[in-house]
Design a protein around this motif. Structure first.
Motif, PDB file in Angstrom:
ATOM      1  N   ASP A  83       0.845  -1.186   0.000  1.00 24.68           N
ATOM      2  CA  ASP A  83       0.000   0.000   0.000  1.00 24.68           C
ATOM      3  C   ASP A  83       0.881   1.236   0.000  1.00 24.68           C
ATOM      4  O   ASP A  83       2.092   1.155   0.185  1.00 24.68           O
ATOM      5  CB  ASP A  83      -0.983  -0.016   1.174  1.00 24.68           C
ATOM      6  CG  ASP A  83      -0.304  -0.063   2.529  1.00 24.68           C
ATOM      7  OD1 ASP A  83       0.892   0.290   2.624  1.00 24.68           O
ATOM      8  OD2 ASP A  83      -0.964  -0.431   3.508  1.00 24.68           O
ATOM      9  N   VAL A  84       0.279   2.381  -0.228  1.00 21.49           N
ATOM     10  CA  VAL A  84       1.035   3.618  -0.351  1.00 21.49           C
ATOM     11  C   VAL A  84       1.831   3.949   0.912  1.00 21.49           C
ATOM     12  O   VAL A  84       3.016   4.285   0.817  1.00 21.49           O
ATOM     13  CB  VAL A  84       0.105   4.790  -0.753  1.00 21.49           C
ATOM     14  CG1 VAL A  84       0.846   6.111  -0.722  1.00 21.49           C
ATOM     15  CG2 VAL A  84      -0.476   4.530  -2.137  1.00 21.49           C
ATOM     16  N   PRO A  85       1.256   3.847   2.132  1.00 24.38           N
ATOM     17  CA  PRO A  85       2.067   4.154   3.318  1.00 24.38           C
ATOM     18  C   PRO A  85       3.307   3.266   3.451  1.00 24.38           C
ATOM     19  O   PRO A  85       4.374   3.745   3.829  1.00 24.38           O
ATOM     20  CB  PRO A  85       1.100   3.929   4.482  1.00 24.38           C
ATOM     21  CG  PRO A  85      -0.257   4.134   3.901  1.00 24.38           C
ATOM     22  CD  PRO A  85      -0.157   3.623   2.487  1.00 24.38           C
ATOM     23  N   GLN A  86       3.166   1.972   3.123  1.00 21.88           N
ATOM     24  CA  GLN A  86       4.335   1.086   3.184  1.00 21.88           C
ATOM     25  C   GLN A  86       5.394   1.514   2.176  1.00 21.88           C
ATOM     26  O   GLN A  86       6.590   1.521   2.483  1.00 21.88           O
ATOM     27  CB  GLN A  86       3.930  -0.360   2.897  1.00 21.88           C
ATOM     28  CG  GLN A  86       3.235  -1.058   4.033  1.00 21.88           C
ATOM     29  CD  GLN A  86       2.852  -2.478   3.649  1.00 21.88           C
ATOM     30  OE1 GLN A  86       2.399  -2.736   2.544  1.00 21.88           O
ATOM     31  NE2 GLN A  86       3.047  -3.392   4.579  1.00 21.88           N
ATOM     32  N   ALA A  87       4.964   1.856   0.980  1.00 18.25           N
ATOM     33  CA  ALA A  87       5.904   2.278  -0.057  1.00 18.25           C
ATOM     34  C   ALA A  87       6.633   3.553   0.364  1.00 18.25           C
ATOM     35  O   ALA A  87       7.850   3.661   0.206  1.00 18.25           O
ATOM     36  CB  ALA A  87       5.175   2.492  -1.384  1.00 18.25           C
ATOM     37  N   LEU A  99       8.119  -2.951  -5.375  1.00 20.73           N
ATOM     38  CA  LEU A  99       7.416  -3.651  -6.439  1.00 20.73           C
ATOM     39  C   LEU A  99       6.426  -4.660  -5.873  1.00 20.73           C
ATOM     40  O   LEU A  99       6.705  -5.309  -4.864  1.00 20.73           O
ATOM     41  CB  LEU A  99       8.405  -4.385  -7.351  1.00 20.73           C
ATOM     42  CG  LEU A  99       9.517  -3.553  -7.976  1.00 20.73           C
ATOM     43  CD1 LEU A  99      10.442  -4.446  -8.788  1.00 20.73           C
ATOM     44  CD2 LEU A  99       8.958  -2.437  -8.825  1.00 20.73           C
ATOM     45  N   GLU A 100       5.308  -4.815  -6.577  1.00 22.33           N
ATOM     46  CA  GLU A 100       4.320  -5.809  -6.162  1.00 22.33           C
ATOM     47  C   GLU A 100       4.606  -7.135  -6.851  1.00 22.33           C
ATOM     48  O   GLU A 100       5.048  -7.174  -7.998  1.00 22.33           O
ATOM     49  CB  GLU A 100       2.905  -5.332  -6.497  1.00 22.33           C
ATOM     50  CG  GLU A 100       2.439  -4.218  -5.573  1.00 22.33           C
ATOM     51  CD  GLU A 100       0.948  -3.982  -5.660  1.00 22.33           C
ATOM     52  OE1 GLU A 100       0.188  -4.850  -5.196  1.00 22.33           O
ATOM     53  OE2 GLU A 100       0.568  -2.940  -6.199  1.00 22.33           O
ATOM     54  N   LYS A 101       4.324  -8.229  -6.129  1.00 23.92           N
ATOM     55  CA  LYS A 101       4.455  -9.573  -6.678  1.00 23.92           C
ATOM     56  C   LYS A 101       3.178  -9.920  -7.427  1.00 23.92           C
ATOM     57  O   LYS A 101       2.105  -9.487  -7.011  1.00 23.92           O
ATOM     58  CB  LYS A 101       4.655 -10.594  -5.548  1.00 23.92           C
ATOM     59  CG  LYS A 101       5.881 -10.381  -4.714  1.00 23.92           C
ATOM     60  CD  LYS A 101       5.884 -11.415  -3.597  1.00 23.92           C
ATOM     61  CE  LYS A 101       6.914 -11.134  -2.541  1.00 23.92           C
ATOM     62  NZ  LYS A 101       6.830 -12.085  -1.428  1.00 23.92           N
ATOM     63  N   PRO A 102       3.245 -10.705  -8.465  1.00 23.25           N
ATOM     64  CA  PRO A 102       4.458 -11.173  -9.143  1.00 23.25           C
ATOM     65  C   PRO A 102       5.154 -10.007  -9.850  1.00 23.25           C
ATOM     66  O   PRO A 102       4.515  -9.098 -10.371  1.00 23.25           O
ATOM     67  CB  PRO A 102       3.935 -12.203 -10.151  1.00 23.25           C
ATOM     68  CG  PRO A 102       2.532 -11.806 -10.409  1.00 23.25           C
ATOM     69  CD  PRO A 102       2.027 -11.163  -9.139  1.00 23.25           C
TER      70      PRO A 102
END
Length: 194
Positions: A83-87, A99-102
């Motif tokens: 999510d945006v806060p984590q990024a 980056l998101e998996k996959p």
């Protein structure tokens, strides 16, 4: 440059290693953060594809440890549900990308290019810190004052030394730092001060 992958999911680990190989890169993989951190050579620049959500130590904790160790490892964080806060948190702590998996091969290629550049910068800083550690306390004082823009005469007055003594310390510092001119001296000083 070395590429490492750290993910607690064996299938994701294998998939990312396969993707990197298909892109022409060799990688080394770990499934446990503690084992990775124990085996990591902190003097070697590298790129790390790092899973955000792991039970033992999460990706942000590993990133914080690498930062404290001043390791020249550029980190690309991977997550299955970001999510945006984590990024934002990851980027503030020094991650190159999130980056998101996959993982998409094109996005990974872009992130790898950025990470290689970042790892090179981190290695330059680490090299500068190693060089500055060779200086005596007095040489370090003189270099700090030179970096502050003071002349040899002003440094001599400030440290209650003879101008010739300042010149000797400055020349010795430049030799130890392996720099040939003032621009290189200032760059080394600035890189070593992070």
């Amino acid at each position: 440059m070395r590429i490492y992958v750290l993910d607690d999911d064996p299938q994701v680990l294998a998939a990312n290693a396969f993707l990197l190989k298909a892109m022409g890169h060799e990688s080394r993989c770990w499934s446990e953060p503690a084992a990775f951190l124990a085996e990591l050579d902190d003097a070697e620049p590298a790129v790390l594809l790092l899973d955000l959500a792991m039970p033992e130590l999460d990706g942000l904790a590993v990133l914080d440890i690498l930062n404290r160790r001043r390791s020249p490892v550029a980190v690309i964080l991977l997550t299955g549900h970001g999510d945006v806060p984590q990024a934002v948190t990851a980027m503030k702590r020094g991650a190159v990308d999130f980056l998101e998996k996959p993982v998409d091969a094109r996005r990974l290629a872009t992130a790898l290019a950025q990470a290689r550049a970042r790892a090179g910068e981190l290695e330059e800083r680490a090299r500068a810190r190693r060089q500055l550690a060779r200086l005596s306390a007095r040489e370090r004082e003189v270099v700090a004052l030179v970096a502050g823009g003071l002349t040899n005469k002003a440094i001599a007055d400030s440290l209650c030394l003879a101008v010739r003594t300042v010149e000797v310390h400055r020349a010795s510092a430049m030799s130890k730092l392996e720099v040939a001119n003032m621009a290189e001296l200032l760059r080394c000083w600035q890189q070593g001060q992070d």
